[in-house]
Motif scaffolding. Sequence first.
Motif: not given
Length: 548
Positions: A62-64, A146-151, A156-161, A175-182
């Motif tokens: 999907r990233i590709a 052309l674009a920036a994506a934020t992470v 990606f984590s569990e409560p135990t970490a 603002e001005g960036a795409v959320d990685f999860m989207e």
Amino acid sequence: MAEALSHQKFDPSWGAVPPKDTATTPVFEFLRQAAREQPEKDALIFLHKTTSYKELDQCSDRIAAWLASLGLGKGDKVATMLPNCTQHVMVIYGILKAGCTMVPFNVMLKDQEIRYICEQSGAKAIFCLDILAPMVLPVAKDLGMLAAATVHATDFSEPTAKVPPLLAMPKQDVEGAVDFMEIIASDQGPVPLPEIDPENDLACLLYTSGTTGFPKGAMITHCNYNHAAGLLVDLIDMDDTDRLYMLFPLFHVAGQTLILFPAVMAKATCAAIPMFDPEDMLDLIQRFKLTFGFAPPTAYIGLLNHPSFAKFDLSSLKHTLASGAPVPPALQDEWQQKVGTYLYAGYGCTESTACGPGIVEMVNKKKPGCGALGVCTGEVKVVDENGKIVPRGVVGEFVLRGEGIVQGYWQNQEETDKLFTSDGWWYTGDAGYMDEDGFLFFVERIKDLIVASGYNIAPAEVENYLYQHPAVLEAAVIGVPDDYRGETVKAFIVPKPNVQASEQDILAFCKEKMAAYKAPKVVEFIDELPKNQSGKLLRRMLRERDSQ
């Protein structure tokens, strides 16, 4: 009898199994193969959350596709400013699947450093941590990306970490960036199928510090990566039962060719560690029964000296290796005594893709207790200043040749011609010698590069920033011994007349201007810098002054 010369070629019997030819496949095909053959197998562990090979393959597809929807494709550069995390691995494979070239760089860099790499590489998009967006997005906008994506790492984590404080901050709506999860949440269109020439197409521009100023972009092909990764898999006989700790960052060649790419090639599991915390790493090894990994010597020192070290069960470890700085024999002895596993030493560089070729101790070829780096995984010669191979026991420069040697430096033909030869040799700038048994020993760097905790630091780059301080007339930096980091940075400053500045003023200025690992930790004010008759800085005399 003729005198033995300091020249060596790799002997397949030194490793666990003879190396296989893996070079003719694009890097991402190993992920696709793993996803087909073992789709539910854990590919990644990050903050206690597991990700399967099937998930990694689908998300990187999907990233590709998203990159392709922007009009990006073969040869386009995509930057990343991310720590070790699940998302970074997905991004790496997404970039490569799109046919693009990744440009990963250190999360500790500051705005001028970011701008230089992005502009010099011609990056057209960037992925960064959301908390870094205020620094990164203005650069991306100025350069017309052309674009920036934020992470957000803890997506990606569990409560135990145990989450490092820097990554525990609330998620930023940028603002001005795409959320990685989207990007990975929905279909982004058709997955691109670029035609990759593994021998010539660039997988990465990896910026490495040199002695002449700003970093140089080492041009790494798919073949370079595959040769180095495949060699490591076979040297230690890595397989799909292995679980690796990935402490070396993915913006460092060691994180790529010593951990991630070999692990995927072997269908093994990687535990991504974003920041070193001794207790957390000990818990990770015990909790997930990790079997293998590379780390700087400082990390092993940190583990051994943690107050709770004895409480943890590290019996799952099969192979442990240290590189990035000389490995003291005393550390190897203590590690084996307390853990029961031999701590192999190794030497590698960005330009040789770490181990393709590197100089490492191997299963069937090591010399414990003497401080040897090991033997060569490709071809090595030790030469004098005229390029002539020296006899064994004589100090000269390490020169390496092998399928992992990079193609040169991006848009820097002068430096490429200086260090790379037409018949495949690369001059490392490091001095050492080969003993009568063929083992190589490091002595010193011919070039002035400083290596602190495994990071290369160019004196000239640090000096360029120091000259921006209004109180600095002249500046020079050297590496000085440090018990923990191996070396640390010391600055010598000639102040301008009638301008006041304290050591703390200089240190604070440097912390604002450059990555923390590059910034000087010590400042000494002097009346003048030592120079020769032509005005060239005599850095050697500064080292001698400091050692007195």
